[in-house]
Scaffold this motif. Structure first.
Motif: not given
Ligand SMILES: [Zn+2]
Length: 393
Positions: A43, A40, A19, A327, A22
């Protein structure tokens, strides 16, 4: 034309992707997808929770829902909370008992792997919240058999714990005639974005069976025991037998996730629980993750069970925890990468407790572990050493 590296190492899988926001890889253990920008689904759902959910309205929905389930003549519990005594358990009880004023029955499935701090937190939890609590321990002899078989069947010695946590409290709900069960977060929604907050997902047998139990039930263990050199009878598997549809429907058992009603932030909640109720962090750092507050109820969850996630999918709990912090904006992707590169591959020392517990050698463990390496992640170089791609900046 094939890249040279694929000619030299023909078993090498397609290069993994991660990702862009992240650190989750395309080989993620939890259901996950990527959008056209390479971000992703975990997220995206996390962003939805930050910006696009009316949490005040959700709180009112929770108040209305729990009001409907309050036992009218006070002769029974209002709800069941499955608990391990960990940080999420504290937060669930805080919200349900202290804030909403319900009278819960707490139910614990004891996997027989508590850390010292985890057990202290469990004892403290009963005292500070003043709650009724069922602490259930299956036969240790059976637990050892299920540890060994789970490792051989699916590379997961803790199948029994995941199955127990997702079965025993529901058996209690049926037996005690308490329909409402309140879980904490929906792990696969929070990590991988398997569902949106707008799906208002609830506990189902299907989710339990396909994801939490990896598609296996107690009967698979009884059927296959002989194949793995064990003896296991039906009556030894009572704790893992899920109630039938009629029993569930008679009581109207329903399991909701608190994370659909309260904005979830495990790190912030933990700080609150330390301040309000004396929740304790681990005295010692964990080897495979940088937090000191997760899975204190089970020394192998953060340890050798999680090492198997690395063996299977190429990453571990340090990645899970780093993604959570990224996040929430508390850690940068750049800061997190060296941490996960260092921690994810560590073969933690709790392995030796586990080997002693089940009577295996390390060689036996490694041999079985290797059979679960995902070919999307691992390949062998010309000298026979396992190799994988690693996340880069
Ligand atoms: Zn992610």
């Amino acid at each position: 034309m094939l890249d040279d590296k694929y000619c030299i190492e023909p078993d090498r899988p397609k290069e993994m992707i991660w990702c862009k926001k992240c650190l989750y890889p395309s080989s993620s253990a939890t259901s996950l997808s990527f959008d056209e920008k390479g971000v992703c689904s975990g997220c995206q759902v996390s962003k939805e929770g930050e910006t696009n959910v009316d949490w005040d309205r959700r709180w009112k929905l929770l108040q209305r829902l729990t009001d409907e389930y309050k036992n009218q003549d006070r002769s029974n519990y209002d709800c069941i909370i499955p608990v391990s005594g960990g940080k999420d358990s504290y937060f669930q009880i805080h919200i349900i008992k202290k804030v909403l004023g319900l009278n819960p029955l707490l139910v614990t499935y004891n996997a027989n792997n508590y850390t010292k701090t985890g057990m202290e937190n469990l004892v403290n939890m009963k005292e500070v919240f003043g709650v009724d609590h069922i602490f259930f321990t299956p036969s240790i002899d059976v637990l050892k058999k299920l540890n060994r078989m789970g490792m051989k069947m699916m590379g997961d010695m803790n199948w029994h714990a995941h199955a127990g946590i997702n079965t025993y409290p529901i058996k209690v709900a049926v037996a005690q005639k308490v329909p409402l069960m309140i879980w904490g977060e929906h792990g696969r929604m929070e990590h991988g974005g398997m569902h949106s907050h707008n799906d208002m997902i609830e506990f189902t047998y299907r989710y339990r069976h396909e994801h939490q139990l990896r598609g296996y039930e107690w009967s698979d263990f009884v059927k296959r025991a002989k194949e793995f050199g064990e003896t296991l009878s039906k009556e030894e598997m009572i704790p893992w037998m899920y109630p039938n549809d009629e029993e569930i429907e008679d009581i109207g058992v329903r399991g909701i996730y608190l994370s659909n009603y309260v904005k979830w932030d495990a790190t912030r909640h933990t700080k609150m629980m330390i301040d309000l109720y004396g929740f304790k962090e681990s005295d010692e750092p964990f080897e495979r993750t940088f937090t000191k507050t997760s899975n204190l109820d089970d020394m192998h969850e953060n340890g050798i069970h999680d090492y198997m996630k690395y063996i299977k999918f190429g990453y571990g709990r340090a990645t899970d925890h780093a993604c959570r912090e990224i996040r929430k904006g508390r850690m940068s992707r750049k800061e997190a990468i060296p941490i996960v590169l260092k921690m994810d591959p560590i073969k933690s020392k709790d392995l030796y407790r586990w080997l002693d517990y089940v009577g295996w050698s390390e060689e036996e463990f490694d041999k079985i572990a290797d059979t679960f390496r995902d070919p999307r992640v691992w390949w062998k170089d010309k000298n026979g050493n396992w190799k994988k791609d690693n996340i880069k900046n």
